[in-house]
Design a protein around this motif. Structure first.
Motif, PDB file in Angstrom:
ATOM      1  N   GLY A 135      -3.794  -0.878  -4.884  1.00 22.51           N
ATOM      2  CA  GLY A 135      -3.920  -2.205  -5.497  1.00 22.51           C
ATOM      3  C   GLY A 135      -3.035  -2.269  -6.725  1.00 22.51           C
ATOM      4  O   GLY A 135      -2.093  -1.496  -6.869  1.00 22.51           O
ATOM      5  N   LYS A 136      -3.378  -3.139  -7.659  1.00 24.92           N
ATOM      6  CA  LYS A 136      -2.552  -3.279  -8.845  1.00 24.92           C
ATOM      7  C   LYS A 136      -3.065  -2.306  -9.898  1.00 24.92           C
ATOM      8  O   LYS A 136      -4.136  -2.477 -10.457  1.00 24.92           O
TER       9      LYS A 136
ATOM     10  N   VAL B  48      -5.468  -7.444   6.755  1.00 22.49           N
ATOM     11  CA  VAL B  48      -6.032  -7.971   5.499  1.00 22.49           C
ATOM     12  C   VAL B  48      -5.288  -7.515   4.256  1.00 22.49           C
ATOM     13  O   VAL B  48      -5.584  -7.971   3.156  1.00 22.49           O
TER      14      VAL B  48
ATOM     15  N   LYS C 221      -2.911  -7.156   1.139  1.00 23.80           N
ATOM     16  CA  LYS C 221      -1.977  -7.929   0.313  1.00 23.80           C
ATOM     17  C   LYS C 221      -1.539  -7.024  -0.817  1.00 23.80           C
ATOM     18  O   LYS C 221      -2.349  -6.253  -1.326  1.00 23.80           O
TER      19      LYS C 221
ATOM     20  N   MET D  88      -3.444  -6.188  -5.388  1.00 21.44           N
ATOM     21  CA  MET D  88      -4.797  -6.757  -5.470  1.00 21.44           C
ATOM     22  C   MET D  88      -5.516  -6.198  -6.694  1.00 21.44           C
ATOM     23  O   MET D  88      -5.359  -5.034  -7.037  1.00 21.44           O
ATOM     24  N   GLU D  89      -6.361  -7.015  -7.301  1.00 26.63           N
ATOM     25  CA  GLU D  89      -7.179  -6.522  -8.405  1.00 26.63           C
ATOM     26  C   GLU D  89      -8.306  -5.665  -7.848  1.00 26.63           C
ATOM     27  O   GLU D  89      -8.636  -5.773  -6.669  1.00 26.63           O
TER      28      GLU D  89
ATOM     29  N   GLU E 282     -11.591  -5.686  -7.826  1.00 28.79           N
ATOM     30  CA  GLU E 282     -12.701  -6.302  -7.089  1.00 28.79           C
ATOM     31  C   GLU E 282     -12.249  -6.797  -5.722  1.00 28.79           C
ATOM     32  O   GLU E 282     -12.927  -6.613  -4.709  1.00 28.79           O
ATOM     33  N   GLU E 283     -11.088  -7.439  -5.696  1.00 27.21           N
ATOM     34  CA  GLU E 283     -10.573  -7.943  -4.426  1.00 27.21           C
ATOM     35  C   GLU E 283     -10.259  -6.790  -3.489  1.00 27.21           C
ATOM     36  O   GLU E 283     -10.484  -6.856  -2.278  1.00 27.21           O
ATOM     37  N   LEU E 284      -9.722  -5.696  -4.089  1.00 28.38           N
ATOM     38  CA  LEU E 284      -9.398  -4.515  -3.289  1.00 28.38           C
ATOM     39  C   LEU E 284     -10.652  -3.964  -2.647  1.00 28.38           C
ATOM     40  O   LEU E 284     -10.669  -3.587  -1.469  1.00 28.38           O
TER      41      LEU E 284
ATOM     42  N   GLU F  62     -13.381  -5.558  -1.812  1.00 27.31           N
ATOM     43  CA  GLU F  62     -13.796  -6.413  -0.701  1.00 27.31           C
ATOM     44  C   GLU F  62     -12.931  -6.160   0.529  1.00 27.31           C
ATOM     45  O   GLU F  62     -13.433  -6.036   1.647  1.00 27.31           O
ATOM     46  N   THR F  63     -11.631  -6.076   0.289  1.00 29.09           N
ATOM     47  CA  THR F  63     -10.695  -5.905   1.403  1.00 29.09           C
ATOM     48  C   THR F  63     -10.960  -4.602   2.140  1.00 29.09           C
ATOM     49  O   THR F  63     -11.058  -4.566   3.373  1.00 29.09           O
TER      50      THR F  63
ATOM     51  N   GLN G  74     -14.270  -4.624   4.127  1.00 25.82           N
ATOM     52  CA  GLN G  74     -14.179  -5.382   5.375  1.00 25.82           C
ATOM     53  C   GLN G  74     -13.427  -4.587   6.426  1.00 25.82           C
ATOM     54  O   GLN G  74     -13.863  -4.467   7.581  1.00 25.82           O
TER      55      GLN G  74
END
Lengths: 271, 204
Positions: free
Chosen positions: B16-17, B152, B154, B157-158, B160-162, B164-165, B168
């Motif tokens: 992620g980032k 999925v 990207k 990613m921050e 939290e988003e990471l 979730e990704t 999933q």
């Protein structure tokens, strides 16, 4: 003296608590040609006398081979490092003449005082250890680790049967992530980190001179000048680019031995 | 049944980032029987270096113990933590030592290198490194994992988003694989903190 009764076996302590063979090894070092090293704020310089024993010695065999390896902006990729290093090995073994300052890794160099043949053996072992480290970790070996392993080799020879200690003290100069570093390794296997140090014939005068002249914020060029002046102090005869050797490593982390032309330039600046 | 599919496993590492996530499933089985539902596959070597081991569980545990040994000695000798790239080279060398009698494991290494840049890599059981910039997967569910991650992912990613990704991708892939599952175990690592979370998915 009582000690001499115990000097037949290396592995025996004398009553005074010394290992006499190591003392003798240090004497061998002390009668070798002077060498010194100075750690500057942005690099390290090591230097040594290279006095030829007679005018009959073939000078061309004592040339410095640094010109063969001076790569300007070489990309520092893994593969190139390996190729570069292996070619270095090949050339050095083939062309080894009488160069006292030797390169151990692209960013670590070494000089000695004492017995040349013993030095050759240590250089060979150290290079192998550095390359083994690189093979395992794909990273250049830190200076401290290489010094420690070389010192361990030297210590082995003070505690094994049928061998004698190495008759050399080494000055290892390197530049890694921790910055410029200078280490001295003795025949006993002990090592010290120095800001500036000297070994060999003129050691006490040289060290006094260095103590006076050393400053913490010295630049590499100043350090080279100081090194030359220190060598000049105890030099018998006319100092020139042909009878001293100087190796430097700067912030570019590439160790190299100066050509005699470059040394002559520095000498002219010092005059 | 292949030796790599004896115990069953699923592993993902994703970038992620200025952070990375490494996740695994929790099932330990002996072929079709489930033995444990809380098996640990991801190990922490230091605050910025994690490794997951998929494949035969006994080899995974032994390999982990050998690596911990090497890493601890390295820390004592060099007085610093091992960089993830260095660690990956070490694992690769160790695996190749057993070229003709290998460890039946596939490691996934994830860490933060010096400038807080995330580093991930995987290798096969004999040490062939595969460095990736986005994600790496391993285990019996790896084919599904590749597809799910590709769909999925990207860049940048921050945390939290990471999280979730990765969750999933992991849960949907292990649902398609009978040998892995029973929940998920996911670490999201940033330069300042390590968040460890347990996921509950289809418990079969």
């Amino acid at each position: 003296m009582g000690d001499s009764q115990y000097s037949f076996s290396l592995t025996t302590f004398s009553p005074s608590g010394k290992l006499v063979q190591i003392e003798h090894a240090l004497t061998a070092v002390g009668s070798g040609q002077t060498s010194l090293g100075i750690k500057a704020a942005n690099g390290v310089v090591i230097a040594t006398e290279k006095k030829l024993p007679s005018i009959l010695v073939d000078e061309t065999s004592v040339r410095d081979i640094s010109s063969l390896f001076f790569h300007k902006s070489q990309p520092f990729s893994c593969l190139l490092f390996r190729c570069h290093f292996l070619i270095l090995f090949f050339f050095l073994n083939y062309l080894w003449q009488v160069q006292k300052i030797q390169i151990l890794t692209p960013n670590i160099g070494v000089v000695y005082s004492g017995m040349g043949p013993d030095f050759r053996v240590l250089v060979r072992k150290s290079r192998k250890q550095a390359e083994q480290y690189h093979r395992l970790y794909k990273e250049p070996i830190p200076v401290t680790q290489l010094v420690r392993e070389t010192a361990a080799v030297m210590q082995e020879f003070t505690q094994s049967g049928g061998v004698r200690p190495f008759g050399v003290s080494l000055l290892v100069a390197g530049y890694d992530d921790k910055g410029p570093q200078l280490y001295q390794v003795d025949p006993s296997g002990s090592y010290f980190s120095w800001k500036a140090s000297a070994m060999g014939k003129n050691v006490s005068n040289a060290k006094t001179f260095l103590e006076k002249r050393y400053t913490d914020d010295m630049e590499l060029d100043d350090a080279v000048h100081t090194a030359i002046l220190t060598l000049k102090e105890g030099f018998e005869g006319q100092i020139s680019g042909k009878n001293i050797e100087i190796g430097i490593i700067g912030a570019d982390k590439k160790f190299r031995v100066l050509t005699s032309a470059e040394i002559d330039d520095y000498l002219a600046e010092v005059e | 049944m292949s030796i790599f599919e004896y115990n069953g496993s699923a592993l993902i590492a994703m970038v992620g980032k200025n952070c990375f996530a490494i996740a695994s499933d929790r099932r330990l089985g002996v072929q079709l029987q489930t033995i444990a539902t809380d098996f640990q596959r991801i190990y922490k070597f230091h605050d910025r270096l994690f490794m997951g081991l998929s494949g035969l569980a006994t080899d995974a545990q032994t390999l982990y113990q050998r690596l911990v040994f090497r890493h601890k000695l390295y820390q004592l000798r060099e007085e610093r933590d091992m960089k993830p790239e260095t660690f990956a080279s070490l694992v690769s060398a160790l695996l190749y030592e057993k070229r003709f009698g290998p460890y039946f494991c596939q490691p996934v290494i994830a860490g933060l290198s010096d400038e807080n840049k995330p580093f991930i890599c995987t290798m096969d059981s004999i040490g062939a490194k595969e460095l990736a910039k986005d994600f790496v997967v391993a285990g019996t569910a790896s084919e599904s994992l590749y597809g799910a991650c590709e769909a999925v992912f990207k860049p940048d990613m921050e945390p939290e988003e990471l999280f979730e990704t990765v969750s999933q991708a992991l849960l949907s892939s292990v649902d398609r694989d009978c040998l892995s599952g029973w929940g998920g175990h996911i670490y999201v690592v940033t330069p300042t903190e390590i968040k460890e979370r347990i996921l509950k998915g289809r418990m079969d």
